[in-house]
Design an enzyme around this catalytic site. Structure first.
Site, PDB file in Angstrom:
ATOM      1  N   HIS C  94       0.865  -1.184   0.000  1.00  0.00           N
ATOM      2  CA  HIS C  94       0.000   0.000   0.000  1.00  0.00           C
ATOM      3  C   HIS C  94       0.897   1.229   0.000  1.00  0.00           C
ATOM      4  O   HIS C  94       1.822   1.323   0.809  1.00  0.00           O
ATOM      5  CB  HIS C  94      -0.884  -0.010   1.249  1.00  0.00           C
ATOM      6  CG  HIS C  94      -1.668   1.243   1.426  1.00  0.00           C
ATOM      7  ND1 HIS C  94      -2.507   1.749   0.458  1.00  0.00           N
ATOM      8  CD2 HIS C  94      -1.745   2.116   2.477  1.00  0.00           C
ATOM      9  CE1 HIS C  94      -3.066   2.860   0.895  1.00  0.00           C
ATOM     10  NE2 HIS C  94      -2.618   3.107   2.108  1.00  0.00           N
ATOM     11  N   HIS C  96       0.967   5.766  -1.055  1.00  0.00           N
ATOM     12  CA  HIS C  96       0.277   6.965  -1.526  1.00  0.00           C
ATOM     13  C   HIS C  96       1.095   7.564  -2.668  1.00  0.00           C
ATOM     14  O   HIS C  96       1.216   8.779  -2.770  1.00  0.00           O
ATOM     15  CB  HIS C  96       0.099   7.975  -0.394  1.00  0.00           C
ATOM     16  CG  HIS C  96      -0.908   7.563   0.644  1.00  0.00           C
ATOM     17  ND1 HIS C  96      -1.559   8.472   1.452  1.00  0.00           N
ATOM     18  CD2 HIS C  96      -1.390   6.340   0.987  1.00  0.00           C
ATOM     19  CE1 HIS C  96      -2.383   7.825   2.262  1.00  0.00           C
ATOM     20  NE2 HIS C  96      -2.289   6.529   2.006  1.00  0.00           N
ATOM     21  N   ASP C 119       2.603  -5.768 -19.346  1.00  0.00           N
ATOM     22  CA  ASP C 119       3.583  -6.645 -18.693  1.00  0.00           C
ATOM     23  C   ASP C 119       3.182  -6.990 -17.260  1.00  0.00           C
ATOM     24  O   ASP C 119       3.667  -7.979 -16.697  1.00  0.00           O
ATOM     25  CB  ASP C 119       4.965  -5.965 -18.656  1.00  0.00           C
ATOM     26  CG  ASP C 119       5.663  -5.981 -20.014  1.00  0.00           C
ATOM     27  OD1 ASP C 119       5.266  -6.759 -20.898  1.00  0.00           O
ATOM     28  OD2 ASP C 119       6.622  -5.193 -20.183  1.00  0.00           O
ATOM     29  N   HIS C 170      -8.746   7.504  -1.591  1.00  0.00           N
ATOM     30  CA  HIS C 170      -7.657   7.081  -0.745  1.00  0.00           C
ATOM     31  C   HIS C 170      -6.383   6.894  -1.592  1.00  0.00           C
ATOM     32  O   HIS C 170      -5.719   7.876  -1.917  1.00  0.00           O
ATOM     33  CB  HIS C 170      -8.080   5.795   0.005  1.00  0.00           C
ATOM     34  CG  HIS C 170      -7.098   5.304   1.006  1.00  0.00           C
ATOM     35  ND1 HIS C 170      -7.257   4.102   1.656  1.00  0.00           N
ATOM     36  CD2 HIS C 170      -5.924   5.821   1.433  1.00  0.00           C
ATOM     37  CE1 HIS C 170      -6.226   3.927   2.473  1.00  0.00           C
ATOM     38  NE2 HIS C 170      -5.414   4.951   2.358  1.00  0.00           N
ATOM     39  N   TYR C 228      10.286 -14.462 -20.379  1.00  0.00           N
ATOM     40  CA  TYR C 228      11.040 -13.309 -19.889  1.00  0.00           C
ATOM     41  C   TYR C 228      11.806 -13.731 -18.643  1.00  0.00           C
ATOM     42  O   TYR C 228      11.316 -14.510 -17.851  1.00  0.00           O
ATOM     43  CB  TYR C 228      10.079 -12.169 -19.555  1.00  0.00           C
ATOM     44  CG  TYR C 228      10.751 -10.917 -19.050  1.00  0.00           C
ATOM     45  CD1 TYR C 228      11.087  -9.887 -19.922  1.00  0.00           C
ATOM     46  CD2 TYR C 228      11.054 -10.766 -17.706  1.00  0.00           C
ATOM     47  CE1 TYR C 228      11.697  -8.728 -19.461  1.00  0.00           C
ATOM     48  CE2 TYR C 228      11.671  -9.619 -17.238  1.00  0.00           C
ATOM     49  CZ  TYR C 228      11.991  -8.599 -18.123  1.00  0.00           C
ATOM     50  OH  TYR C 228      12.603  -7.476 -17.668  1.00  0.00           O
TER      51      TYR C 228
END
Lengths: 233, 233, 233, 233
Positions: C94, C96, C119, C170, C228
């Site tokens: 999480h 910001h 991707d 948020h 990849y």
């Protein structure tokens, strides 16, 4: 004298640089010892990399230099007025950080658009008017502080719940419980100002954060019921 | 020869990098010793991390290399003309810093929108025209300097109070009391150009800074009544 | 206890800082050990530079602290719900970060405009609604996780192919196969959100990536035919 | 084998990171030894901080790995085609740098707006079409190179004077005389793309650089009359 406070004020000034809020010497942080009524501030025009604890200036609330070999920041009278007018604050920060300075120059208020803002500022960050020619001629920096204090008083804004403002044509001032706390509010103001500019491009009609989320995020970090962090500031 | 000046010019060139004003080798700073009429400049195409005091080039005001094993910056003739035409300046900086280069390429003047600008530039930063095919063919870099000097002379702009310009389609030039001072003006120009772009998005009809605030901030830092800093440059 | 996982979670939290996704203490990463059902998360309000393996907090999926002297991140209940609801994921991040937070605050979905997005995310990154006053009052952080899980379930979105969402007002949440993988998805989300904003300015009517390129790039990196990298995660 | 080339390719890959052109592992640089027909490229999915000279992969122009313990970049076939089709080039760079990627995703060409652009690219940077479902299914990376080569051939663009293109929906490719030179062109492309976006906001009707200035700046740095730098590449 005030060794611990000086160390915090030094750290707070260096945090300004680390957080990218200042270029050259455009910024200053101070912190106050309420018991003695003395505050510590950056000297004027000194490069951040040359700052030391001993180069900081100690003044009383009448603006007299009590300690320190250098001239204090030219913005010192503004800090002094804020300490007098907002008796609960412990630190003041002034920067020309670019996003917040754009809001200041343009005279645009910053509504609360999200929880990042609500974590630091309980509502819309206000604009404080520019000074008149007479106020500039009389005492520019003292009257800058007076204009801020008057704006908060007249509009009934609590400086603890709203520790920031944009001065028209100039730049932001923030404050906080301590010198470091005032710098953190400067970081939050800069980030939120930049995000608001991006949002207005992304969705011009974006609505402010609803009141129940504003209160939740502000009170999660501030006040008696706060539960963010480790229980100390 | 000119050891102190070389050290300042080296420091000033490295400050360009530290302040994020140059990518690759796009920029150069020079400083002049008015007593001897010699100036020191960055060599051409040398990476900043390889710059040393001894790699700098010393020239006289006729453009003759007096010392240094490398070719001087390809922009050297522009610096030379500015030193001849603006006899009070001590340093010159040229960058392709992105915001100021956008103003240059677009040919847009930068009005004074706030005190950050007023601290460095007393009014609107001017645009200088691009060169004609004949001027390019004759001597591109010398004529660049001539075009700048002519623009300031014809419009009656004082190069001390306005130490910067945008050259159309190219990039900014700044100058100052010293090499370091000219770099600081480049930083201020870049920041103020970026803030103006943001402000035009935030409030397109933003008015320039009122005259009393322009004068106050400019004179707080410059001239006989200046009180910013510690009383030396 | 869980030494290897703690080291990865520490590294993942520090990668947030290195990649410029967090300011101050605004962000947290966790990782889970599915065998024991225990997860490791950043403590609340601790500066990234002070983080150590031993300061991390270990919890079970009922939210009980099993190890660690500090309070866990205030967002811990959200992580906990995501681990319960999305049983194949190994890490949650999480932040910001500014671009992704602008999309969250504005409530704007992020279409797939190019291969960088493909991707990492197989389609449009969704917005999850804000909480009601009742949900905030009851249990803000747990209900945040519930709202995310409900949105994915109701819209039939596979959380493995779409390891990200924007929570309205948020900020973003991302997840992945491991703590480090969830941080990489946060980086990709931040970059792609910023590029979409630029593209809408550059060409407002830009079309999303055609399906055959979306599938090609997603499957080149994910699933049984991936080629990849060096054959490990 | 090819020790000097490997050291340059390593340095060139690390320069990508230093110049801020890559996040995570999104980018790769190669360099070729034309005498042996072998080229050196970054391994796939390896973190830049873990790159060493010995981790680089050596291939021939048929795509066979000649040396190196790891898989080459997944974009290797694109590099290979460019070396075959553009026999004068010595290095290739692929990034997802944000500004150039926005132009790629949006399919917008980049006109030459100033001398920074003219120093590197002689005219408008072209867009190369995306691949068809059949081309993707057959051989995505090889056909990417084929599409670039075909676009230059069909439009009569000289790949030496225009060492860059934007692939639609994907990202930029650049090349140059050497691996390091191709990275410098990536830096220039990223900066010029960003400045063009800013200029279109600042003055939407901005005209491209006049031909005499385009030629002057390009030829000042390239070709037999070049006088920028110290006379070597």
């Amino acid at each position: 004298m005030l060794r611990d406070l000086k160390e915090e004020v030094l750290e707070a000034n260096l945090l300004l640089v680390k957080e990218g809020l200042v270029r050259l010497t455009w910024g200053n942080v101070s912190g106050i010892d309420r018991a003695s009524g003395l505050f510590v501030i950056k000297p004027s025009g000194v490069a951040y990399e040359d700052l030391t604890v001993d180069s900081l200036v100690v003044l009383d609330l009448d603006g007299r230099v009590v300690e320190g070999p250098l001239r204090p920041s030219s913005d010192t009278p503004t800090h002094r007025v804020l300490y007098r007018e907002f008796p609960e604050i412990g630190g003041v920060t002034h920067t020309h950080s670019v996003n917040a300075t754009m809001f200041s120059q343009a005279g645009v208020e910053l509504p609360c658009f999200g929880t990042t803002h609500a974590d630091h500022f309980h509502g819309t960050v206000p604009v404080v008017r520019e000074l008149t020619p007479e106020e500039v001629a009389e005492d520019y920096e003292t009257n800058t502080g007076n204009a801020i204090a008057a704006a908060f008083r007249e509009r009934g804004i609590d400086p603890i719940a709203m520790p920031a403002c944009f001065q028209k044509y100039h730049a932001p001032f923030t404050w906080g419980k301590s010198a470091l706390d005032s710098v953190k509010n400067s970081v939050a103001l800069e980030v939120c100002a930049g995000m608001a500019m991006g949002m207005w491009r992304l969705r011009p009609e974006t609505a402010p954060l609803p009141g129940h989320l504003l209160d939740k995020h502000y009170l999660r970090k501030h006040g008696p019921g706060a539960y963010y962090g480790q229980g100390k500031v």
